[in-house]
Design an enzyme around this catalytic site. Sequence first.
Site, PDB file in Angstrom:
ATOM      1  N   GLY A  48       0.831  -1.237   0.141  1.00  0.00           N
ATOM      2  CA  GLY A  48       0.145  -0.080  -0.009  1.00  0.00           C
ATOM      3  C   GLY A  48       0.904   1.149  -0.146  1.00  0.00           C
ATOM      4  O   GLY A  48       1.634   1.382  -0.846  1.00  0.00           O
ATOM      5  N   GLU A  49       0.698   2.158   1.010  1.00  0.00           N
ATOM      6  CA  GLU A  49       1.691   3.191   1.166  1.00  0.00           C
ATOM      7  C   GLU A  49       2.043   3.243   2.554  1.00  0.00           C
ATOM      8  O   GLU A  49       1.120   3.625   3.214  1.00  0.00           O
ATOM      9  CB  GLU A  49       0.646   4.468   0.814  1.00  0.00           C
ATOM     10  CG  GLU A  49       1.485   5.812   0.948  1.00  0.00           C
ATOM     11  CD  GLU A  49       2.963   5.893   0.445  1.00  0.00           C
ATOM     12  OE1 GLU A  49       2.910   5.515  -0.855  1.00  0.00           O
ATOM     13  OE2 GLU A  49       3.904   6.420   1.040  1.00  0.00           O
ATOM     14  N   SER A  50       3.392   3.036   2.672  1.00  0.00           N
ATOM     15  CA  SER A  50       3.865   2.759   3.766  1.00  0.00           C
ATOM     16  C   SER A  50       3.715   4.214   4.951  1.00  0.00           C
ATOM     17  O   SER A  50       3.308   4.083   6.141  1.00  0.00           O
ATOM     18  CB  SER A  50       5.444   2.703   3.973  1.00  0.00           C
ATOM     19  OG  SER A  50       6.143   3.687   3.202  1.00  0.00           O
ATOM     20  N   CYS A  80       6.261  -5.324   0.297  1.00  0.00           N
ATOM     21  CA  CYS A  80       6.271  -3.837  -0.159  1.00  0.00           C
ATOM     22  C   CYS A  80       6.284  -2.593   0.659  1.00  0.00           C
ATOM     23  O   CYS A  80       7.079  -2.503   1.635  1.00  0.00           O
ATOM     24  CB  CYS A  80       5.383  -3.619  -1.415  1.00  0.00           C
ATOM     25  SG  CYS A  80       5.702  -2.539  -2.585  1.00  0.00           S
ATOM     26  N   ARG A 109      12.651   3.923  -0.177  1.00  0.00           N
ATOM     27  CA  ARG A 109      11.361   3.594  -0.876  1.00  0.00           C
ATOM     28  C   ARG A 109      11.340   4.053  -2.258  1.00  0.00           C
ATOM     29  O   ARG A 109      12.279   4.923  -2.790  1.00  0.00           O
ATOM     30  CB  ARG A 109      10.505   4.854  -0.076  1.00  0.00           C
ATOM     31  CG  ARG A 109      10.215   4.509   1.071  1.00  0.00           C
ATOM     32  CD  ARG A 109       9.395   5.600   2.008  1.00  0.00           C
ATOM     33  NE  ARG A 109       8.207   5.859   1.288  1.00  0.00           N
ATOM     34  CZ  ARG A 109       7.730   7.077   0.774  1.00  0.00           C
ATOM     35  NH1 ARG A 109       8.333   7.993   0.602  1.00  0.00           N
ATOM     36  NH2 ARG A 109       6.529   6.920   0.378  1.00  0.00           N
ATOM     37  N   ILE A 137       5.883  -3.054  -7.656  1.00  0.00           N
ATOM     38  CA  ILE A 137       4.805  -2.051  -7.966  1.00  0.00           C
ATOM     39  C   ILE A 137       5.198  -0.777  -7.092  1.00  0.00           C
ATOM     40  O   ILE A 137       5.401  -0.687  -5.717  1.00  0.00           O
ATOM     41  CB  ILE A 137       3.615  -2.416  -7.761  1.00  0.00           C
ATOM     42  CG1 ILE A 137       2.991  -3.576  -8.147  1.00  0.00           C
ATOM     43  CG2 ILE A 137       2.369  -1.106  -7.750  1.00  0.00           C
ATOM     44  CD1 ILE A 137       1.696  -4.315  -7.734  1.00  0.00           C
ATOM     45  N   ARG A 138       5.988   0.251  -7.450  1.00  0.00           N
ATOM     46  CA  ARG A 138       6.730   1.212  -6.785  1.00  0.00           C
ATOM     47  C   ARG A 138       7.256   0.729  -5.596  1.00  0.00           C
ATOM     48  O   ARG A 138       7.122   0.993  -4.533  1.00  0.00           O
ATOM     49  CB  ARG A 138       5.590   2.317  -6.602  1.00  0.00           C
ATOM     50  CG  ARG A 138       4.930   3.019  -7.775  1.00  0.00           C
ATOM     51  CD  ARG A 138       3.927   3.920  -7.352  1.00  0.00           C
ATOM     52  NE  ARG A 138       2.804   3.602  -6.338  1.00  0.00           N
ATOM     53  CZ  ARG A 138       1.917   2.801  -6.827  1.00  0.00           C
ATOM     54  NH1 ARG A 138       1.433   2.536  -8.040  1.00  0.00           N
ATOM     55  NH2 ARG A 138       1.069   2.538  -5.718  1.00  0.00           N
ATOM     56  N   HIS A 177       5.088  -8.382  -4.514  1.00  0.00           N
ATOM     57  CA  HIS A 177       3.767  -8.668  -4.012  1.00  0.00           C
ATOM     58  C   HIS A 177       3.337 -10.143  -4.401  1.00  0.00           C
ATOM     59  O   HIS A 177       2.579 -10.274  -5.599  1.00  0.00           O
ATOM     60  CB  HIS A 177       2.851  -7.807  -4.747  1.00  0.00           C
ATOM     61  CG  HIS A 177       2.912  -6.371  -4.107  1.00  0.00           C
ATOM     62  ND1 HIS A 177       2.175  -5.930  -2.965  1.00  0.00           N
ATOM     63  CD2 HIS A 177       3.421  -5.379  -4.783  1.00  0.00           C
ATOM     64  CE1 HIS A 177       2.344  -4.659  -2.864  1.00  0.00           C
ATOM     65  NE2 HIS A 177       3.259  -4.455  -3.663  1.00  0.00           N
ATOM     66  N   GLU A 179       1.346 -11.669  -3.370  1.00  0.00           N
ATOM     67  CA  GLU A 179      -0.361 -11.925  -3.053  1.00  0.00           C
ATOM     68  C   GLU A 179      -0.794 -11.518  -4.296  1.00  0.00           C
ATOM     69  O   GLU A 179      -2.408 -11.916  -4.376  1.00  0.00           O
ATOM     70  CB  GLU A 179      -0.684 -11.090  -1.785  1.00  0.00           C
ATOM     71  CG  GLU A 179      -0.801  -9.537  -2.006  1.00  0.00           C
ATOM     72  CD  GLU A 179       0.807  -8.983  -1.728  1.00  0.00           C
ATOM     73  OE1 GLU A 179       1.548  -9.856  -1.527  1.00  0.00           O
ATOM     74  OE2 GLU A 179       0.746  -7.863  -1.472  1.00  0.00           O
TER      75      GLU A 179
HETATM   76  N1  GLN Z   1       5.927   2.968  -2.643  1.00  0.00           N
HETATM   77  C1  GLN Z   1       4.979   2.707  -1.558  1.00  0.00           C
HETATM   78  C2  GLN Z   1       5.477   2.992  -0.214  1.00  0.00           C
HETATM   79  O1  GLN Z   1       6.563   3.797  -0.117  1.00  0.00           O
HETATM   80  C3  GLN Z   1       5.144   1.269  -1.581  1.00  0.00           C
HETATM   81  C4  GLN Z   1       4.315   0.492  -2.766  1.00  0.00           C
HETATM   82  C5  GLN Z   1       3.679  -0.732  -2.563  1.00  0.00           C
HETATM   83  O2  GLN Z   1       3.509  -1.376  -1.383  1.00  0.00           O
HETATM   84  N2  GLN Z   1       3.110  -1.509  -3.625  1.00  0.00           N
HETATM   85  O3  GLN Z   1       4.917   2.615   0.806  1.00  0.00           O
END
Ligand code: GLN
Length: 197
Positions: A48-50, A80, A109, A137-138, A177, A179
């Site tokens: 997600g987004e940390s 991630c 990150r 993914i990012r 990921h 999952e």
């Molecule tokens: N870029 C996101 C972060 O800094 C991580 C991306 C992801 O979990 N797919 O948290």
Amino acid sequence: MTPRVGVLALQGDVREHARVLTALGAEVMLVRRPDELGSVDGLVLPGGESSVIDKLARSFGMQGPIREAIAGGLPVYGTCAGMILLADRIENPITGQESFGGLDVTVRRNAFGGQVESFETDLTVAGFDAPLHAAFIRAPLVTAAGSDAEVLATLPGDLGGGIVAVRQGPLLATAFHPEVSGETRFHELFLDLVRAA
Ligand code: GLN
């Protein structure tokens, strides 16, 4: 024994983890409050987004209890953003961003800028007998790993060779990921760690 596994459900791909863990026979519980943390045998920190998960965890009073649980030996698997949350050090946090920590690594990150921000590749993983197809993914990268952190996988050389999977005792983290790609071996490995704890 049926392991009871929590998925931290503040933000991120909670459902995907819950689906894989349920398919593997675990009892899954979505965890949002400190008292819910007390009844699980292991915890997954989703992608997600940390920085958002960190902020929500602090406003829900979850940061302290999660740190205590990790210090007490709770098995935790982070993918991630979850890997970033497990890292002791974040190289480029947003202002004020904290992690739970526990894993003796430094992470960067969004380590893949521009064109390859998101990509898929095959990885060789220590202990797995066939390569694993991984979606990034990012994604973050581990830029330094302490001596207790065992490196389980690195990127192929043409993608820079960085560290993307790490284990330290009951803590497991992947920059990708499993999952989302139908891959179950990391979750199976995690359930083994949960049963062993
Ligand atoms: N870029 C996101 C972060 O800094 C991580 C991306 C992801 O979990 N797919 O948290």
